[in-house]
Design a protein around this motif. Structure first.
Motif, short mmCIF file in Angstrom:
data_model
loop_
_atom_site.label_atom_id
_atom_site.label_comp_id
_atom_site.label_asym_id
_atom_site.label_seq_id
_atom_site.Cartn_x
_atom_site.Cartn_y
_atom_site.Cartn_z
N ARG A 159 4.61 10.50 -0.84
CA ARG A 159 3.87 9.24 -0.95
C ARG A 159 4.88 8.09 -0.95
O ARG A 159 5.84 8.10 -1.71
CB ARG A 159 3.02 9.22 -2.22
N THR A 214 6.21 16.09 2.90
CA THR A 214 5.22 15.00 2.93
C THR A 214 5.30 14.31 1.58
O THR A 214 5.17 14.95 0.54
CB THR A 214 3.80 15.55 3.19
N ARG A 226 5.47 3.82 -0.86
CA ARG A 226 4.89 2.48 -1.00
C ARG A 226 5.69 1.50 -0.14
O ARG A 226 6.91 1.42 -0.24
CB ARG A 226 4.91 2.04 -2.47
N ASN A 250 0.83 -1.21 0.00
CA ASN A 250 0.00 0.00 0.00
C ASN A 250 0.87 1.26 0.00
O ASN A 250 2.03 1.22 0.40
CB ASN A 250 -0.91 0.05 1.23
N THR A 251 0.25 2.36 -0.43
CA THR A 251 0.96 3.64 -0.47
C THR A 251 0.36 4.59 0.58
O THR A 251 -0.85 4.65 0.75
CB THR A 251 0.82 4.26 -1.88
N TYR A 252 1.24 5.28 1.30
CA TYR A 252 0.82 6.17 2.38
C TYR A 252 1.47 7.54 2.23
O TYR A 252 2.59 7.64 1.73
CB TYR A 252 1.24 5.59 3.75
N GLU A 253 0.76 8.57 2.69
CA GLU A 253 1.35 9.91 2.81
C GLU A 253 2.20 9.92 4.07
O GLU A 253 1.68 9.70 5.16
CB GLU A 253 0.24 10.94 3.01
N VAL A 269 9.75 5.95 -2.16
CA VAL A 269 8.95 7.08 -2.61
C VAL A 269 8.34 6.74 -3.96
O VAL A 269 9.03 6.25 -4.85
CB VAL A 269 9.82 8.36 -2.70
N SER A 270 7.03 6.95 -4.07
CA SER A 270 6.36 6.61 -5.32
C SER A 270 5.61 7.81 -5.84
O SER A 270 4.58 8.18 -5.31
CB SER A 270 5.42 5.42 -5.10
N THR A 320 3.13 7.92 9.03
CA THR A 320 1.90 8.02 8.24
C THR A 320 0.89 8.85 9.03
O THR A 320 1.12 9.18 10.18
CB THR A 320 1.27 6.63 8.00
#
Ligand code: SAH
Ligand code: SF4
Ligand code: F3S
Length: 424
Positions: free
Chosen positions: A407, A405, A409, A368-371, A422-423, A388
């Motif tokens: 994104r 900040t 993964r 999953n991808t998170y800020e 970083v994505s 996160t």
């Protein structure tokens, strides 16, 4: 005389913040803060007394620091909760100590450092107008209330911190605005029980709503007490994407008998119902907690009830302790009847269970991808460390800067910590 000071901080966030208050008070009097005790003219230890172990550590540290006096002139002082608890007795326990100040006496520090001695004013102070500078670049604690009225039967905090009093709203907002102007990205509002905040009719819900609208990237708060939790807080969180999706809701125990004897003011069923309602309103919320084992009278069956509750709730994280008798509390009059070896066995079993749940929760993040808000370079070197919006720690591989900040993964776990790239 040069005026260089160093503060060593033990204990909870309240102490971390208070150490900044002390630094601000001294800074205004021309003092300079230094990073190491070796180059300081005055060394202060801000202490905790919540468990006997905290006290032993602080006393040991103070005795070591007093030993420095053999090499050069230096003054050593004790601040905070243990000082308040021991009062003048601390001078007998730490021979050579110069001064001792309770949590509400820091404004007199400049004089006390000169003259030595003790100062323990009544626990009613608020430090209005003293807006401390944080010691971390992107995140800051802001105390919104001081003291605690809950009197959980095991806990010494109400005795060393006094009754609940709330800081004026305007003073809090002014302090936060100042932090924003300095580039702070994250504000954590703190108090022993933030749900009891109330200043001139402005309750915690209203305060949180105001703070969340100030244009801060992230806002969190600690600690919520299950008995006083107000569901309107959940509405404020749900309507503000910048409020951290983490709630720290100390449960302490899973057995109703133990909860009652602790004077926590809720049952297991009420706690679980609260969790259900919170999760229904904010499905992605991360729940964290405090748990204690070995409370007087805790049977094996009571302990099993705690394990059952932990399995059922599946907390993201928990702070776990074994009961430590504190003089002056209600529980100190009861027999501390769970043997030390048994307390330790229960604690180990609980930690093992919670660790496996924490790990499972983090494995669920895979792919999953998170800020992620980047906090700092990771301790080991080239990578960065961030969190996160659920406040989950993440190690980041990529070209980032603290304060960004980004994104991220998640691709693997390193120990228990999610590791991501970083994505886009
Ligand atoms: N105000 C917060 C926490 C205060 S102290 C709250 O109400 O939950 C932090 C934690 O230390 C507590 O939640 C409790 O789990 C633990 N603690 C407090 N007194 C203790 C004692 N006498 N022995 C062991 N743990 C204790
Ligand atoms: Fe201690 Fe209970 Fe107050 Fe928390 S709510 S500080 S555990 S007395
Ligand atoms: Fe915090 Fe310890 Fe004092 S937990 S309030 S520093 S006794």
């Amino acid at each position: 005389m040069s005026k260089r000071f160093h503060i060593i901080t033990y204990g909870c966030q309240m102490n971390v913040y208070d150490s900044r208050v002390v630094a601000e008070i001294l800074r205004r009097q021309g003092w300079e803060e230094v990073d190491s005790p070796e180059v300081a003219d005055v060394i202060m230890v801000n202490t905790c007394t919540v468990r006997a172990h905290a006290e032993r550590r602080a006393l040991g540290r103070l005795r070591g620091l007093v030993g420095l006096k053999k090499q050069r002139p230096v003054k050593v002082g004790v601040l905070g909760c243990m000082a308040q608890h021991l009062k003048e007795k601390v001078f007998e326990l730490v021979p050579g100590l110069d001064f001792a100040v309770g949590p509400d006496g820091y404004e007199r520090l400049p004089e006390l450092i000169e003259a030595g001695g003790a100062y323990f004013p009544p626990l009613t102070h608020l430090y209005t107008g003293i807006h401390p500078q944080p010691d971390r670049p992107y995140s800051a604690f802001v105390t919104i209330m001081r003291g605690c009225d809950s009197f959980c039967t095991y806990c010494i905090v109400p005795y060393v911190r006094g009754r609940v009093r709330s800081r004026p709203v305007n003073d809090i907002l002014k302090e936060i605005q100042g932090l924003l102007d300095r580039g702070i990205k994250e504000i954590i509002l703190i108090g022993q029980n933030v749900n009891l905040y109330n200043y001139d009719g402005i309750d915690f819900t209203k305060l949180l709503d105001k703070v969340a609208d100030m244009g801060i990237e992230r806002i969190g708060f600690l600690t919520s007490h299950p008995k006083y939790f107000d569901m309107r807080v959940i509405e404020v969180i749900a309507s503000h994407p910048n409020i951290i999706r983490e709630l720290h809701l100390p449960v302490q125990a899973g057995s109703n008998k133990v909860l009652h004897r602790m004077n926590r003011g809720y049952t297991r069923e009420e706690y679980l119902a609260l969790i259900d309602r919170i999760r229904e309103a904010i499905p992605d919320v991360a729940l964290t907690t405090d748990i204690m084992v070995g409370f007087p009278g805790e049977t094996e069956a009571d302990f099993e009830a705690t394990l059952e509750l932990v399995k059922h709730v599946r907390f993201h994280y928990a702070y776990m302790f074994k009961y430590s008798m504190r003089p002056g509390t209600v529980a100190s009059k009861w027999q501390d009847d769970v043997p030390e070896t048994e307390k330790l066995r229960r604690l180990r079993q609980l930690i093992q269970l919670q660790n496996s749940i924490t790990r499972e929760r983090r494995l669920e993040m895979m792919g999953n991808t998170y800020e992620v808000l980047v906090e700092r370079k990771s301790r080991k070197g080239d990578e960065y460390f961030g969190r996160t919006i659920q406040n989950i720690p993440v190690v980041i591989d990529g070209d980032v800067q603290p304060g960004d900040t980004v994104r991220v993964r998640i691709i693997k776990l390193v120990g228990c910590t999610p590791y991501g790239v970083v994505s886009g």
